[in-house]
Design an enzyme around this catalytic site. Structure first.
Site, short mmCIF file in Angstrom:
data_model
loop_
_atom_site.label_atom_id
_atom_site.label_comp_id
_atom_site.label_asym_id
_atom_site.label_seq_id
_atom_site.Cartn_x
_atom_site.Cartn_y
_atom_site.Cartn_z
N GLY A 59 0.82 -1.21 0.00
CA GLY A 59 0.00 0.00 0.00
C GLY A 59 0.86 1.25 0.00
CG ASN A 117 4.68 -7.47 7.57
OD1 ASN A 117 3.94 -7.41 6.59
ND2 ASN A 117 4.25 -7.33 8.82
CG ASP A 123 -1.37 -1.30 8.40
OD1 ASP A 123 -2.28 -0.45 8.47
OD2 ASP A 123 -1.34 -2.18 7.53
N GLY A 179 -6.34 -0.55 9.45
CA GLY A 179 -5.50 -1.31 10.39
C GLY A 179 -6.17 -2.62 10.75
CD GLU A 212 -9.11 -1.78 7.57
OE1 GLU A 212 -9.83 -1.22 6.74
OE2 GLU A 212 -7.96 -2.19 7.29
CG LEU A 271 -9.56 11.12 1.70
CD1 LEU A 271 -10.11 10.23 0.61
CD2 LEU A 271 -10.66 11.92 2.35
NE ARG A 303 -3.58 3.12 0.13
CZ ARG A 303 -3.88 1.89 -0.21
NH1 ARG A 303 -3.79 0.93 0.68
NH2 ARG A 303 -4.26 1.60 -1.42
#
Lengths: 412, 412
Positions: free
Chosen positions: B13, B108, B138, B181, B237, B296, B298
């Site tokens: 992301g 990761n 995150d 998250g 979320e 929005l 990120r």
């Protein structure tokens, strides 16, 4: 009792700069010798009929300046739309407190309240100046070139779409962003102001000024997606079909979404989710995402137009000046002069109250899914200084392939 | 062919500062004489196996600086999670192009890709430095004090809740904001950093580190609402019940919301809408609103932490330094020194790859619905300079009532 008190209040949806108007009215009122006290009513007209007043004559100038820079209504707001009896009660309270000047910051409903209260004062032969101070993120007040609150919300929407366009470029697919504005498309149209390159999103913009057709919408999304591998769409929450029915209602049925009256159809993410679903169903495109910009549009802290702040302050100040120099009633209106400057007038409340301004035809492209350069020229100066800009790597220097010489370029 | 080329790519992301890391790696690479070319792969590892490369040696320094300040991955990104065969193909392409230095900016999953590619190089006795450059909103990379991208997203979330809290104060009710998250609550917890007064929202914060109980949730919302007439809630979320099932799944049934498999349950406004509905159903509170902060968070342009920008640049620069001075593999990690400064290390990829960091217990209040001052102290310096602040009118100077002397104060 002399009518030497000032009453100020804020109504309707908050904006990022509504406190500038409040502070402009308070500070200007405090300069006039004839003003004994400046009162603020909590939660608009409801605070007036409840007599919930704060004596703002005792607030420090410094704190007022800080409050002015803080978004959302510092006195609180209300959704009450007073009828005649309600306005008579407002007048009764104002009279009881010896208020001679009533300033109400709000949209077209609020201007109508000011108009009725002013009429009550005239009927009672009571000396009361009633001035409406404009604000609304919808930009739907007639007579005005634009309305305080709209430029900052527009800047937020433009910056939001600038970002989601970059995000959508990095991870391609279809993105649908739903923007506030039930009847007027100004705020949705503002999504275009962050575009720089021809393929930048929003590639499609759907406004409540035009009828919305679900099949055509899906076709247009697919066209853009097929051409450039991605598509960013801005949609007004107020889109409706040819009969005026909100699209959210018809879509809810079309995607066989059983609501049992449980699912709230406005002020939620439902429209974006339904549009995402219908695109998936009808085009077969897999990565389709939807956001509803929601309350962030009108209250985000840290994304304000300096032009908007200055003008919001000035309409508050001008309202007091008009009242102190003899005006009995009216609405402060904003008029554009040159490129770019504004002038203020006190307009007849009857010309403003209860009317809704929509996007003029020359701001909307003939395709009905985009805006025009005329709109760009209209909005750009309102967004103020320091608008961010997005930069790309120049994609002219491709490296020659070694292992897959025959494969076509997938990006560039 | 000598291994004198650099390959850089971005995965996962996008973040607001991921291009700072890219630019840091490019500019630092271009300083070293032994580097013949700096290549960038479009769309991460997918671009590598497709051989979609841009020669970044020919990009201007000025444009690179502007790209560095632009959010979202300028080279494009990918969600591909390479398996062994995929990594072998990556290695084959890198080798064919004489790449001696591979830098991959990502989370990761990306660090695991770097680890496998490095192993392939060792097996083939090919001299390849493979360095992972950290990023993720995150904040879930282990070993690191925090991760580039998180501070800017945290700042956006803090400013967003600062604004919706003011909006909710003006027009009281319940507001639920859903934050990104799935497994780690850091970003949701950041919503608390805009709080100033004790009644400021978010009044309740629900993290994926704790089990979520719908009945307790409704009870806690009602408690706050009954006490202060309004309630702002931040929800991750990723909230789930005691068995680890996502709340969105169980709620979708509970509110009798027939989905026919049609309604997408993630990346949409569904969770916020369902929580709003369940609050209405179970508490009887009328004005309940929900927003999903969505993409929005990120990619918003114009809400970046300067600390985050600087550190993102530095991890890119450090990655190149480590590689050029002999390191063969590793992940650049961030370590806090003092209050506030950071130092960088090259850590073992095995310590970072494929692991997920969650909020430590001392960052979460015992009530399981709030964060602690330890978390505030942790996050505040990361947000950087110029954090906005919200001001209120001081409500000590109430005006004495005239018409309704006996009515209790409704605000203050």
């Amino acid at each position: 009792m002399t009518q030497s008190k000032v009453m100020v209040a804020q109504g309707g949806g908050p904006t990022a700069v509504i406190n500038q108007s409040l502070v402009g009215a308070i500070l200007e009122s405090r300069k006039f010798r004839g003003v004994e006290r400046v009162y603020g009513a909590f939660h608009g007209v409801r605070g007036i009929v409840n007599e919930d007043f704060l004596d703002l004559t005792q607030e420090t100038t410094h704190n007022l300046e800080m409050v002015g820079e803080t978004p959302s209504s510092a006195l609180g707001s209300t959704r009450d739309k007073p009828d005649l009896a309600y306005c008579q009660e407002i007048f009764r309270v104002l009279k009881a407190h010896g208020v001679g000047y009533f300033f109400y910051v709000g949209g077209n409903d609020s201007s109508d309240t000011v108009r009725i209260v002013a009429e009550e004062a005239i009927k009672a032969d009571y000396d009361l100046a009633c001035i409406h101070i404009p604000k609304t993120i919808d930009n739907d007040l007639v007579v005005n070139d634009h309305t305080p609150g709209f430029p900052s919300a527009a800047r937020f929407v433009a910056q939001a779409f600038m970002g989601v366009n970059l995000d959508n470029w990095a991870l391609p697919g279809v993105y649908v962003g739903v923007v506030m504005g039930r009847h007027s498309g100004f705020l949705t149209a503002a999504s275009a102001l962050g575009k720089k390159f021809t393929d930048d999103g929003p590639n499609l913009i759907y406004l409540p000024e035009r009828d919305f057709d679900v099949d055509r919408f899906c076709r247009e999304v697919k066209e853009v997606y097929d051409r450039q591998g991605r598509c960013v769409v801005a949609v007004s929450e107020g889109i409706h079909d040819g009969s005026g029915n909100p699209i959210i209602t018809s879509l809810a049925k079309q995607v066989e979404h059983d609501e049992h009256g449980n699912v709230q159809l406005s002020g939620t993410g439902a429209l974006a989710d339904l549009l995402v679903q219908v695109i998936k169903d009808k085009t077969g495109i897999k990565r389709v995402r939807g956001d509803t910009l929601g309350y962030l549009q009108r209250s985000f802290v840290g994304c304000v137009s300096d032009v908007d702040q200055r003008e919001a302050r000035e309409v508050g100040e001008k309202a007091v000046q008009y009242a102190m120099w003899g005006a009995k009633t009216g609405s402060v209106t904003i008029h554009r002069t040159g490129f770019y400057s504004v002038d203020y007038q006190l307009s007849d409340l009857n010309a403003v109250a209860g009317k809704t301004r929509v996007m003029p035809d020359d701001f909307i492209a003939d395709t009905n899914n985009d805006i025009t350069d005329a709109f760009r020229l209209y909005l750009r100066p309102l967004l103020g200084r320091g608008m961010p800009d997005a930069y790309r790597l120049r994609s002219s220097n491709f490296v020659e392939r070694i292992l897959h010489k025959d494969r076509p370029w997938t990006k560039g």
